[in-house]
Design a protein around this motif. Sequence first.
Motif, PDB file in Angstrom:
ATOM      1  N   ASP A 158       9.467 -17.390   4.055  1.00  0.00           N
ATOM      2  CA  ASP A 158       8.324 -16.495   3.916  1.00  0.00           C
ATOM      3  C   ASP A 158       8.171 -15.632   5.161  1.00  0.00           C
ATOM      4  O   ASP A 158       8.747 -15.919   6.220  1.00  0.00           O
ATOM      5  CB  ASP A 158       7.048 -17.310   3.689  1.00  0.00           C
ATOM      6  N   MET A 159       7.366 -14.572   5.031  1.00  0.00           N
ATOM      7  CA  MET A 159       6.963 -13.784   6.182  1.00  0.00           C
ATOM      8  C   MET A 159       5.454 -13.932   6.339  1.00  0.00           C
ATOM      9  O   MET A 159       4.731 -14.074   5.356  1.00  0.00           O
ATOM     10  CB  MET A 159       7.377 -12.320   6.049  1.00  0.00           C
ATOM     11  N   ARG A 160       4.971 -13.907   7.571  1.00  0.00           N
ATOM     12  CA  ARG A 160       3.583 -14.243   7.831  1.00  0.00           C
ATOM     13  C   ARG A 160       2.620 -13.096   7.550  1.00  0.00           C
ATOM     14  O   ARG A 160       1.452 -13.311   7.250  1.00  0.00           O
ATOM     15  CB  ARG A 160       3.413 -14.680   9.300  1.00  0.00           C
ATOM     16  N   ARG A 161       3.101 -11.870   7.627  1.00  0.00           N
ATOM     17  CA  ARG A 161       2.174 -10.738   7.529  1.00  0.00           C
ATOM     18  C   ARG A 161       2.900  -9.520   6.988  1.00  0.00           C
ATOM     19  O   ARG A 161       4.079  -9.320   7.259  1.00  0.00           O
ATOM     20  CB  ARG A 161       1.605 -10.442   8.925  1.00  0.00           C
ATOM     21  N   ARG A 162       2.174  -8.675   6.238  1.00  0.00           N
ATOM     22  CA  ARG A 162       2.766  -7.456   5.701  1.00  0.00           C
ATOM     23  C   ARG A 162       1.646  -6.444   5.481  1.00  0.00           C
ATOM     24  O   ARG A 162       0.896  -6.546   4.520  1.00  0.00           O
ATOM     25  CB  ARG A 162       3.484  -7.792   4.393  1.00  0.00           C
ATOM     26  N   VAL A 163       1.508  -5.496   6.407  1.00  0.00           N
ATOM     27  CA  VAL A 163       0.410  -4.522   6.373  1.00  0.00           C
ATOM     28  C   VAL A 163       0.997  -3.109   6.415  1.00  0.00           C
ATOM     29  O   VAL A 163       1.705  -2.764   7.365  1.00  0.00           O
ATOM     30  CB  VAL A 163      -0.567  -4.708   7.551  1.00  0.00           C
ATOM     31  N   PRO A 164       0.712  -2.262   5.425  1.00  0.00           N
ATOM     32  CA  PRO A 164       1.299  -0.917   5.403  1.00  0.00           C
ATOM     33  C   PRO A 164       0.503   0.114   6.186  1.00  0.00           C
ATOM     34  O   PRO A 164      -0.722   0.040   6.291  1.00  0.00           O
ATOM     35  CB  PRO A 164       1.266  -0.565   3.911  1.00  0.00           C
ATOM     36  N   ASP A 165       1.215   1.079   6.729  1.00  0.00           N
ATOM     37  CA  ASP A 165       0.619   2.315   7.220  1.00  0.00           C
ATOM     38  C   ASP A 165       0.846   3.351   6.121  1.00  0.00           C
ATOM     39  O   ASP A 165       1.974   3.763   5.883  1.00  0.00           O
ATOM     40  CB  ASP A 165       1.299   2.732   8.527  1.00  0.00           C
ATOM     41  N   ASN A 166      -0.229   3.758   5.454  1.00  0.00           N
ATOM     42  CA  ASN A 166      -0.132   4.706   4.346  1.00  0.00           C
ATOM     43  C   ASN A 166      -0.283   6.164   4.779  1.00  0.00           C
ATOM     44  O   ASN A 166      -0.406   7.054   3.935  1.00  0.00           O
ATOM     45  CB  ASN A 166      -1.209   4.400   3.294  1.00  0.00           C
ATOM     46  N   GLY A 167      -0.282   6.392   6.084  1.00  0.00           N
ATOM     47  CA  GLY A 167      -0.588   7.723   6.594  1.00  0.00           C
ATOM     48  C   GLY A 167       0.328   8.822   6.081  1.00  0.00           C
ATOM     49  O   GLY A 167      -0.115   9.946   5.812  1.00  0.00           O
TER      50      GLY A 167
END
Length: 318
Positions: free
Chosen positions: A267-276
């Motif tokens: 697994d990966m602990r975090r996944r947050v997108p930059d939608n800019g």
Amino acid sequence: MEHLLSAGDEVTVIDNLSTGRLENLRDVIGHRNFRFIEGDILDKAAVDKAVAGANRVFHLAAAVGVNLIVEHPLESLRTNIHGTEVVLDSVLANGASLLLASTSEIYGKNTADSLNEDADRILGSALKSRWTYAAAKGIDEAFAHAYWREFGLEVAIVRLFNTVGPRQTGRYGMVVPRLIRQALAGEPLTVYGDGRQTRCFSYVGDIVPAITRISEVPSAYGQAFNLGGSYEISILTLAERIIELLGSESDIRFVPYEEAYAEGYEDMRRRVPDNGKARQLVGFDPKTTLDQIIRNVAADQRSETQAGGRLKVSMAGN
């Protein structure tokens, strides 16, 4: 599909129904501008038949879901790599443009606060199926970019972050529909690992219009764009919110990864997108809240249960 038909487009869909059902098309079957072809993207003749006469192609077909990818790595690699090459060749030969759907898995273990499209890809062992999937999707993007550079193919790429909506189930590892199904049934909600891993969930109703708009902008060709939700939440908190919102009496059961998945999962602990980038190009601004996503998926599952049917599986191509 429904979005394009409502805009007056003629739509042809090719799908091998390995993870989808014809029932998912019941609202569009019989529409004068809709045509369905049962076929596989590894079948060049079938793909050529689907692409013939099109001016825009949306390549959404892929091996999807953690369970399928981990348990059937060879099938997943063939579908995601060779299938994409078949689609690229067909689109190029027919003079159409292409929108390639990629994935946030591209970023691997990168846990940056906000992942932009140029963020480093941090992958685990090539012998773990989770990372071979990420590598395959990276090759898909590299193929698409090379076709743009060398052949002038009009192709744009979108990287989707945990897209959720009706007609989706947890059968292949999709966490939101799985937890909702368990909550509605009064079963324990199974949270894998310690539940502290975080994701940003996006709603299909926000994502589809953005995909369509990106496919229409020539300046998007040769580029990739993140499309994801703006609210970060841990899987444990997600499970707690589902129980509260649906008034369920279920409890939460923690399941070790080695029990939940076949060998080859990490697994990966975090996944947050930059939608800019997508916001600047097409004004992408996801409005659907997580609570509304949960309500919409729950309503769909209740409707299916009341109708006496099985839960729907999302149309994901292959």
